[in-house]
Structure formats: structure tokens, C-alpha cells
Design a protein around this motif. Structure first.
Motif, PDB file in Angstrom:
ATOM      1  N   CYS A  13      -3.572  -2.983  -1.293  1.00 42.54           N
ATOM      2  CA  CYS A  13      -3.348  -1.219  -1.183  1.00 42.54           C
ATOM      3  C   CYS A  13      -2.815  -1.098   0.281  1.00 42.54           C
ATOM      4  O   CYS A  13      -4.386  -1.536   0.693  1.00 42.54           O
ATOM      5  CB  CYS A  13      -4.738  -1.576  -1.505  1.00 42.54           C
ATOM      6  N   PRO A  14      -3.029   0.383   0.713  1.00 41.60           N
ATOM      7  CA  PRO A  14      -2.496   0.945   2.176  1.00 41.60           C
ATOM      8  C   PRO A  14      -4.600   0.391   1.983  1.00 41.60           C
ATOM      9  O   PRO A  14      -4.907   0.587   4.179  1.00 41.60           O
ATOM     10  CB  PRO A  14      -2.626   1.309   2.252  1.00 41.60           C
ATOM     11  N   GLN A  15      -5.312   1.466   1.414  1.00 40.12           N
ATOM     12  CA  GLN A  15      -6.767   1.795   2.031  1.00 40.12           C
ATOM     13  C   GLN A  15      -7.067  -0.266   2.449  1.00 40.12           C
ATOM     14  O   GLN A  15      -7.735  -0.385   3.000  1.00 40.12           O
ATOM     15  CB  GLN A  15      -7.627   2.576   1.178  1.00 40.12           C
ATOM     16  N   CYS A  16      -7.351  -0.813   0.672  1.00 40.97           N
ATOM     17  CA  CYS A  16      -7.964  -2.156   1.403  1.00 40.97           C
ATOM     18  C   CYS A  16      -7.797  -2.877   2.760  1.00 40.97           C
ATOM     19  O   CYS A  16      -8.458  -3.572   3.392  1.00 40.97           O
ATOM     20  CB  CYS A  16      -7.996  -3.145   0.327  1.00 40.97           C
ATOM     21  N   TRP A  17      -6.257  -2.745   3.139  1.00 44.13           N
ATOM     22  CA  TRP A  17      -6.020  -3.441   3.563  1.00 44.13           C
ATOM     23  C   TRP A  17      -6.352  -2.894   5.573  1.00 44.13           C
ATOM     24  O   TRP A  17      -6.909  -3.780   6.171  1.00 44.13           O
ATOM     25  CB  TRP A  17      -4.310  -3.259   3.667  1.00 44.13           C
ATOM     26  N   GLU A  18      -6.489  -1.785   5.191  1.00 42.11           N
ATOM     27  CA  GLU A  18      -6.805  -0.907   6.325  1.00 42.11           C
ATOM     28  C   GLU A  18      -8.043  -1.257   6.978  1.00 42.11           C
ATOM     29  O   GLU A  18      -8.577  -1.311   8.229  1.00 42.11           O
ATOM     30  CB  GLU A  18      -6.374   0.480   6.613  1.00 42.11           C
ATOM     31  N   ILE A  25     -13.477   1.788  11.554  1.00 41.24           N
ATOM     32  CA  ILE A  25     -13.334   2.532  10.608  1.00 41.24           C
ATOM     33  C   ILE A  25     -14.889   1.734  10.049  1.00 41.24           C
ATOM     34  O   ILE A  25     -15.682   3.240   9.608  1.00 41.24           O
ATOM     35  CB  ILE A  25     -12.570   1.803   9.030  1.00 41.24           C
ATOM     36  N   HIS A  26     -15.236   1.051  10.373  1.00 42.18           N
ATOM     37  CA  HIS A  26     -16.832   0.136   9.618  1.00 42.18           C
ATOM     38  C   HIS A  26     -17.428   0.301  11.143  1.00 42.18           C
ATOM     39  O   HIS A  26     -19.058   0.471  10.755  1.00 42.18           O
ATOM     40  CB  HIS A  26     -17.119  -0.796   8.653  1.00 42.18           C
ATOM     41  N   ARG A  27     -17.670   1.083  12.394  1.00 42.84           N
ATOM     42  CA  ARG A  27     -18.300   0.769  13.431  1.00 42.84           C
ATOM     43  C   ARG A  27     -19.015   1.764  13.253  1.00 42.84           C
ATOM     44  O   ARG A  27     -20.640   1.220  13.183  1.00 42.84           O
ATOM     45  CB  ARG A  27     -17.605   0.576  14.572  1.00 42.84           C
ATOM     46  N   ASP A  34     -23.819   1.158   3.220  1.00 40.52           N
ATOM     47  CA  ASP A  34     -22.384   1.032   2.611  1.00 40.52           C
ATOM     48  C   ASP A  34     -20.946   2.196   2.664  1.00 40.52           C
ATOM     49  O   ASP A  34     -21.233   3.311   3.153  1.00 40.52           O
ATOM     50  CB  ASP A  34     -22.585   1.071   1.034  1.00 40.52           C
ATOM     51  N   CYS A  35     -19.576   1.394   2.727  1.00 41.37           N
ATOM     52  CA  CYS A  35     -18.580   2.334   3.938  1.00 41.37           C
ATOM     53  C   CYS A  35     -18.585   3.091   1.915  1.00 41.37           C
ATOM     54  O   CYS A  35     -17.806   2.634   0.460  1.00 41.37           O
ATOM     55  CB  CYS A  35     -17.083   1.558   3.981  1.00 41.37           C
ATOM     56  N   LYS A  36     -18.308   4.651   2.051  1.00 40.67           N
ATOM     57  CA  LYS A  36     -18.300   5.580   0.379  1.00 40.67           C
ATOM     58  C   LYS A  36     -17.088   4.620  -0.154  1.00 40.67           C
ATOM     59  O   LYS A  36     -16.704   4.880  -1.528  1.00 40.67           O
ATOM     60  CB  LYS A  36     -18.354   6.696   0.070  1.00 40.67           C
ATOM     61  N   PRO A  37     -15.638   4.925   0.535  1.00 40.40           N
ATOM     62  CA  PRO A  37     -14.208   4.353   0.199  1.00 40.40           C
ATOM     63  C   PRO A  37     -14.405   2.810  -0.247  1.00 40.40           C
ATOM     64  O   PRO A  37     -13.465   2.436  -1.531  1.00 40.40           O
ATOM     65  CB  PRO A  37     -12.927   4.569   1.406  1.00 40.40           C
ATOM     66  N   CYS A  38     -15.265   2.093   0.019  1.00 46.22           N
ATOM     67  CA  CYS A  38     -14.723   0.785  -0.120  1.00 46.22           C
ATOM     68  C   CYS A  38     -15.398   0.638  -1.548  1.00 46.22           C
ATOM     69  O   CYS A  38     -15.698   0.095  -2.302  1.00 46.22           O
ATOM     70  CB  CYS A  38     -15.698   0.103   1.075  1.00 46.22           C
ATOM     71  N   VAL A  39     -16.966   1.754  -1.769  1.00 47.88           N
ATOM     72  CA  VAL A  39     -17.602   1.012  -2.224  1.00 47.88           C
ATOM     73  C   VAL A  39     -16.695   2.049  -3.723  1.00 47.88           C
ATOM     74  O   VAL A  39     -16.878   1.483  -5.501  1.00 47.88           O
ATOM     75  CB  VAL A  39     -19.254   1.795  -2.441  1.00 47.88           C
ATOM     76  N   GLY A  45     -11.298   0.572  -8.659  1.00 50.20           N
ATOM     77  CA  GLY A  45     -10.409   0.464  -8.499  1.00 50.20           C
ATOM     78  C   GLY A  45      -9.047   0.919  -7.345  1.00 50.20           C
ATOM     79  O   GLY A  45      -9.581   2.418  -6.988  1.00 50.20           O
ATOM     80  N   CYS A  46      -7.982   0.754  -7.184  1.00 48.64           N
ATOM     81  CA  CYS A  46      -7.080   1.262  -5.803  1.00 48.64           C
ATOM     82  C   CYS A  46      -6.507   2.317  -6.879  1.00 48.64           C
ATOM     83  O   CYS A  46      -6.306   2.152  -7.332  1.00 48.64           O
ATOM     84  CB  CYS A  46      -6.516   0.444  -5.261  1.00 48.64           C
ATOM     85  N   PRO A  47      -6.063   3.309  -5.949  1.00 52.69           N
ATOM     86  CA  PRO A  47      -5.998   4.720  -6.354  1.00 52.69           C
ATOM     87  C   PRO A  47      -4.356   4.933  -5.787  1.00 52.69           C
ATOM     88  O   PRO A  47      -4.122   6.056  -5.669  1.00 52.69           O
ATOM     89  CB  PRO A  47      -7.119   5.710  -5.655  1.00 52.69           C
ATOM     90  N   TYR A  48      -3.445   3.990  -5.203  1.00 50.45           N
ATOM     91  CA  TYR A  48      -2.760   3.977  -4.475  1.00 50.45           C
ATOM     92  C   TYR A  48      -1.849   2.922  -5.655  1.00 50.45           C
ATOM     93  O   TYR A  48      -2.411   2.001  -6.134  1.00 50.45           O
ATOM     94  CB  TYR A  48      -2.699   3.295  -3.283  1.00 50.45           C
ATOM     95  N   LEU A  49      -0.843   3.434  -5.688  1.00 52.28           N
ATOM     96  CA  LEU A  49       0.444   2.494  -6.564  1.00 52.28           C
ATOM     97  C   LEU A  49       0.588   1.401  -5.118  1.00 52.28           C
ATOM     98  O   LEU A  49       1.582   1.749  -4.689  1.00 52.28           O
ATOM     99  CB  LEU A  49       1.396   3.622  -6.651  1.00 52.28           C
ATOM    100  N   VAL A  50       0.643   0.414  -5.572  1.00 47.31           N
ATOM    101  CA  VAL A  50       0.748  -0.634  -4.854  1.00 47.31           C
ATOM    102  C   VAL A  50       2.159  -0.789  -4.713  1.00 47.31           C
ATOM    103  O   VAL A  50       2.503  -1.404  -6.098  1.00 47.31           O
ATOM    104  CB  VAL A  50      -0.219  -2.004  -4.885  1.00 47.31           C
ATOM    105  N   PRO A  51       2.816  -1.308  -3.834  1.00 48.69           N
ATOM    106  CA  PRO A  51       3.975  -1.428  -4.099  1.00 48.69           C
ATOM    107  C   PRO A  51       4.431  -2.676  -4.196  1.00 48.69           C
ATOM    108  O   PRO A  51       3.259  -3.972  -3.723  1.00 48.69           O
ATOM    109  CB  PRO A  51       4.695  -0.809  -2.650  1.00 48.69           C
TER     110      PRO A  51
END
Length: 58
Positions: A13-18, A25-27, A34-39, A45-51
Motif C-alpha cells: 500500500c503506498p500510504q503504509c509504505w510512506e 510524517i510522524h515527527r 497516534d497518527c490518524k491516517p495510520c489508525v 484497512g488500506c483504501p488503495y488498490l494495491v498493485p
């Protein structure tokens, strides 16, 4: 959401990877904040279509 600095590997997932590889991002988070997008990812689950990984057919 910005695109990962390096290309996201197939099957990731691009977001998970980033978020896993870009420390900036977390600094800005406070200790134990907590990071809201991570939570959201953990809960929904991942909102992206994972290649998919490329086929290794011969």
C-alpha cells in the motif's frame, strides 16, 4: 497525501509504505499521540488498490 519518495514495491500500500519509511510524517506527533491516517488504516484497512506483484511466467 503525498506520494512516496521511492517507488512503492508491488503488493504494498503506498500510504503504509510512506508512513513506514518516511520519518518526517510522524515527527510532528507528540509522545504517545497516534497518527490518524495510520489508525484509520489499522481499523478500516488500506483504501488503495494495491498493485499486484508482477507474474513470474516464462
Amino acid at each position: 497525501m503525498s506520494v512516496a519518495a521511492t517507488q512503492t514495491p508491488p503488493g504494498q500500500c503506498p500510504q503504509c509504505w510512506e508512513h513506514a519509511h518516511n520519518k518526517r510524517i510522524h515527527r510532528k506527533l507528540k509522545p504517545r499521540e497516534d497518527c490518524k491516517p495510520c489508525v484509520d488504516h489499522m481499523r478500516n484497512g488500506c483504501p488503495y488498490l494495491v498493485p499486484k506483484k508482477p507474474s513470474r511466467r516464462r
